[in-house]
Design a protein around this motif. Structure first.
Motif, short mmCIF file in Angstrom:
data_model
loop_
_atom_site.label_atom_id
_atom_site.label_comp_id
_atom_site.label_asym_id
_atom_site.label_seq_id
_atom_site.Cartn_x
_atom_site.Cartn_y
_atom_site.Cartn_z
N PRO A 187 0.83 -1.21 0.00
CA PRO A 187 0.00 0.00 0.00
C PRO A 187 0.86 1.26 0.00
N ARG A 188 0.31 2.32 -0.59
CA ARG A 188 1.03 3.59 -0.65
C ARG A 188 0.60 4.48 0.51
N LEU A 189 1.48 5.43 0.84
CA LEU A 189 1.14 6.42 1.86
C LEU A 189 -0.04 7.26 1.38
N LYS A 190 -0.93 7.60 2.30
CA LYS A 190 -2.08 8.41 1.92
C LYS A 190 -1.66 9.87 1.82
N PRO A 191 -2.15 10.57 0.79
CA PRO A 191 -1.85 12.00 0.69
C PRO A 191 -2.61 12.76 1.77
N CYS A 379 -2.05 -4.67 20.19
CA CYS A 379 -3.10 -3.93 19.49
C CYS A 379 -2.75 -2.45 19.46
N ASP A 380 -2.22 -1.95 20.57
CA ASP A 380 -1.85 -0.55 20.63
C ASP A 380 -0.76 -0.25 19.60
N MET A 381 0.13 -1.21 19.41
CA MET A 381 1.21 -1.00 18.43
C MET A 381 0.72 -1.13 17.00
N LEU A 382 -0.34 -1.92 16.83
CA LEU A 382 -0.89 -2.12 15.48
C LEU A 382 -1.70 -0.92 15.01
N ASN A 383 -2.26 -0.21 15.97
CA ASN A 383 -3.21 0.84 15.63
C ASN A 383 -2.55 2.19 15.38
N GLY A 384 -2.73 2.71 14.18
CA GLY A 384 -2.29 4.08 13.89
C GLY A 384 -0.81 4.24 13.63
N LYS A 385 -0.08 3.16 13.46
CA LYS A 385 1.37 3.28 13.27
C LYS A 385 1.83 2.66 11.97
N VAL A 389 -4.80 0.59 6.40
CA VAL A 389 -5.75 0.31 7.49
C VAL A 389 -5.78 -1.16 7.92
N PHE A 390 -4.96 -1.97 7.30
CA PHE A 390 -4.92 -3.40 7.65
C PHE A 390 -4.67 -3.57 9.16
N SER A 393 -7.41 -2.23 11.62
CA SER A 393 -8.59 -3.11 11.61
C SER A 393 -8.33 -4.34 12.46
N VAL A 394 -7.13 -4.90 12.29
CA VAL A 394 -6.78 -6.10 13.04
C VAL A 394 -6.79 -5.80 14.55
N ALA A 395 -6.29 -4.61 14.91
CA ALA A 395 -6.27 -4.23 16.33
C ALA A 395 -7.70 -4.13 16.88
N PHE A 396 -8.57 -3.48 16.12
CA PHE A 396 -9.96 -3.33 16.58
C PHE A 396 -10.65 -4.67 16.74
N ILE A 397 -10.43 -5.57 15.77
CA ILE A 397 -11.13 -6.84 15.90
C ILE A 397 -10.58 -7.66 17.07
N ALA A 398 -9.26 -7.59 17.28
CA ALA A 398 -8.68 -8.34 18.41
C ALA A 398 -9.29 -7.86 19.72
N GLN A 399 -9.37 -6.53 19.86
CA GLN A 399 -9.96 -5.97 21.09
C GLN A 399 -11.40 -6.45 21.26
N SER A 400 -12.15 -6.49 20.15
CA SER A 400 -13.56 -6.88 20.27
C SER A 400 -13.70 -8.34 20.71
N TYR A 401 -12.84 -9.22 20.21
CA TYR A 401 -12.93 -10.63 20.62
C TYR A 401 -12.63 -10.78 22.10
N ILE A 402 -11.56 -10.10 22.54
CA ILE A 402 -11.14 -10.24 23.93
C ILE A 402 -12.19 -9.62 24.87
N GLN A 403 -12.67 -8.42 24.49
CA GLN A 403 -13.63 -7.77 25.38
C GLN A 403 -14.96 -8.51 25.45
N LYS A 404 -15.44 -8.95 24.32
CA LYS A 404 -16.79 -9.52 24.30
C LYS A 404 -16.85 -10.98 24.72
N PHE A 405 -15.74 -11.69 24.61
CA PHE A 405 -15.76 -13.12 24.95
C PHE A 405 -14.63 -13.47 25.91
N ARG A 406 -14.31 -12.53 26.79
CA ARG A 406 -13.18 -12.73 27.69
C ARG A 406 -13.30 -14.02 28.48
N GLU A 407 -14.54 -14.34 28.89
CA GLU A 407 -14.71 -15.55 29.71
C GLU A 407 -14.26 -16.82 28.98
N GLU A 408 -14.38 -16.84 27.67
CA GLU A 408 -13.94 -18.04 26.94
C GLU A 408 -12.41 -18.17 26.95
#
Lengths: 414, 159
Positions: A187-191, A379-385, A389-390, A393-408
């Motif tokens: 991917p190219r840098l965004k203008p 996730c913090d390292m994946l996001n915004g650095k 947007v690959f 996105s991966v950071a957001f989904i990882a957070q959602s799995y852990i937060q929503k299904f932590r008990e598993e």
């Protein structure tokens, strides 16, 4: 419930051949098109509110407006048919059942932006669909629908199919262009400001297959007819692909704003084998997961999914029943993201692998409480650095799995 | 110097494609595909040929060829089984199919049978989520896979 604007001809036998396609309305928009100015075509699409259907949902007309007027450089249209987002299998339906609809849309759209050559970048695995499309292109050339002086009008357009070679990241539009230029799909840098895309330094528009296939209806019937479906912010229809544990998986064209629950329990026949729903990934694997108790009021449009902390994405829904192990699902997806990270940015290349390895450890029963922190740090390292947007996105989904299904996850650690 | 040459058909295809792009470097992927269909895989020798054709360095070609997972940088078996392992296929039982294939063929994923007949690869999402589980056999999609379907197929191919 279904509204067939794009999928109208899908069930007509041999609608992929020119004769049948024409008998069922294909290329009908061209007569009208050539009475309109290119600017009027763009205005019609702009007013229709057509949004990109490849995942981002950007306004199509606005994208077209970024092409500089009276440029002395050639303008190109590039169609993104690199369908690879897990859970997404809609563009191939258009290529298989109605390739002439795509070509009609390509002619409409190229005319609007002043392009005389369009490229269709199709994922390399889709050999059958590439051949389908090429046959349709050959037929269109032979009938004078493509080439110089289309149907006797003073407008020339060529269409070339370009075959990818198995890189998920090439679905990202700038990586796709790099690949089309013969390079690695980085991917190219965004203008900083708004700009068109660039293909060898020439102004270019990149649009998804389904987006372009939606244009002929808008030109034929007018923007108001398109806006009669969907919601104010998400006008029209979308091809929703439903897979996973439902009785009737498949691709259904629905107006935006349709109830998610109704789609799953009515159209798709509910959860397979009478089981209960556990979770849904609503828009391809790169969007946040939803728990069964979150979908009650969700409607299939950009606004509703956003309000519920996820995204409409590609409209590819993956449905999971009560017996599915969410940590295993997350591991499966991290193997995917680790494999498909293009490797250009260190946080993404390494971070996806770290999370994958930690998940392997947890699944092997060797996890500790510390692992949650490591995953969330990653996730913090994946996001915004990173460049594209690959990784975010991966950071957001990882957070959602852990937060929503932590008990598993906890259950595997104990 | 490379000894690889395009066959007549590919030479013609290459010339025709040159007309269709603003710059010949776009012919990188098409050229690598032509090599792979001609030879079954892409050798370093063929990469040197492509480099010469495109006016770039052999390292540029290698860089691209090694990036894309569908380009084969070593020879494989006659029947290339590419089993999808990503989420929708996993939910539909891809793991069972994988184990079955490994047992029947006596190889692990990524390996080729000794007789050179079968190569088993695990691949990421093939875009057949609604008709999962799915695999590609060389260039063909085989969808809604079951163990029975797989057995019948292997039987046929082993003949």
């Amino acid at each position: 419930m279904m509204v067939k604007l794009v999928s109208k001809n899908f069930e007509i036998p041999n609608a992929h051949t020119l004769e049948v396609a024409r008998n069922h309305g294909r290329y009908a928009s061209l007569e009208k098109l050539f009475t309109m100015s290119p600017d009027a075509v763009t205005a019609e699409v702009e007013k229709s509110g057509l949004r990109g259907k490849g995942g981002g949902g950007a306004a199509t007309g606005e994208k077209w407006r970024l092409i500089p007027k009276n440029s002395d450089k050639p303008v190109y249209l590039v169609i993104n048919a690199d369908e690879g987002e897990p859970g997404t299998f809609k563009d191939r339906q258009i290529l298989e059942f109605d390739p002439h609809l795509l070509l009609e849309g390509i002619i409409n759209s190229s005319y609007a932006i002043g392009a005389h050559h369009a490229y269709v970048y199709v994922r390399g695995e889709y050999v059958f669909w590439i051949n389908r499309l090429q046959d349709a292109i050959d037929e269109a050339y032979a009938a004078g629908i493509l080439g110089e002086n289309i149907l006797g009008h003073d407008y020339a357009l060529h269409v070339t199919v370009h075959k990818g070679a198995g890189a998920y990241i090439c679905g990202e539009k700038t990586a796709l262009l790099e690949s089309l230029e013969g390079k690695r799909g980085h991917p190219r840098l965004k203008p900083k400001g708004k700009e068109p895309e660039w293909f060898f330094g020439n102004p270019t528009v990149v649009n998804n297959v389904e987006t372009i296939a939606s244009v002929p209806y808008i030109i034929n019937e007018g923007y108001e007819a398109y806006r009669a479906y969907g919601t104010a912010e998400s006008p029209g229809t979308m091809l929703f692909g439903i897979s996973g544990q439902v009785e009737r998986p498949g691709v259904y064209e629905l107006p935006y704003g349709t109830s998610m629950k109704e789609v799953i329990y009515t159209l798709c026949g509910g959860i397979k084998n009478g089981k209960k729903l556990k979770a849904i990934i609503p828009g391809g694997s790169s969007v946040q997961i939803l728990r069964a108790d979150e979908i009650e009021d969700i409607t299939l449009d950009y606004e509703s999914l956003k309000a519920h902390g996820s995204s409409l994405g590609t409209g590819g829904m993956i449905v999971m029943d009560e017996e599915v192990s969410i940590p295993e699902v997350m591991k499966n997806l991290f193997e995917f993201y680790h494999h498909e990270s293009c490797g250009q940015c260190t946080p993404c290349r390494e971070g996806t692998g770290w999370v994958d390895r930690i998940l392997a450890k947890i699944l092997a029963g060797k996890g500790t409480q510390e692992d949650f922190k490591i995953i969330l740090d990653a996730c913090d390292m994946l996001n915004g650095k990173t460049i594209c947007v690959f990784a975010p996105s991966v950071a957001f989904i990882a957070q959602s799995y852990i937060q929503k299904f932590r008990e598993e996850f906890e259950a595997l650690i104990k | 110097m490379s000894t690889f040459l395009f066959n007549q058909d590919n030479e013609e295809k290459f010339s025709a494609l040159l007309e269709r792009y603003p710059d010949k470097s776009s012919l990188m992927l098409p050229s690598l595909w032509m090599v792979q269909y001609q030879e079954g895989w892409i050798s370093l020798d063929a990469m040197q040929f492509v480099a010469k054709k495109l006016g770039c360095s052999a390292m540029d070609v290698y860089s691209v060829a090694s990036f894309y997972s569908m380009f084969l940088l070593q020879p494989i078996g006659t029947h290339h089984i590419q089993l999808c392992k990503t989420l929708s296929c996993m939910l539909a039982g891809a793991k069972t199919l994988q184990e079955h294939l490994q047992n029947r063929l006596g190889i692990k994923a990524g390996e080729t049978t000794k007789d050179g007949k079968f190569t088993l690869s695990l691949v990421e999402c093939l875009g057949s989520c609604g008709t999962s589980p799915c695999m590609r056999l060389n260039d063909d999609y085989i969808e809604n896979l079951t163990l029975e379907k797989l057995d019948a197929l292997l039987e046929e191919l082993s003949k």
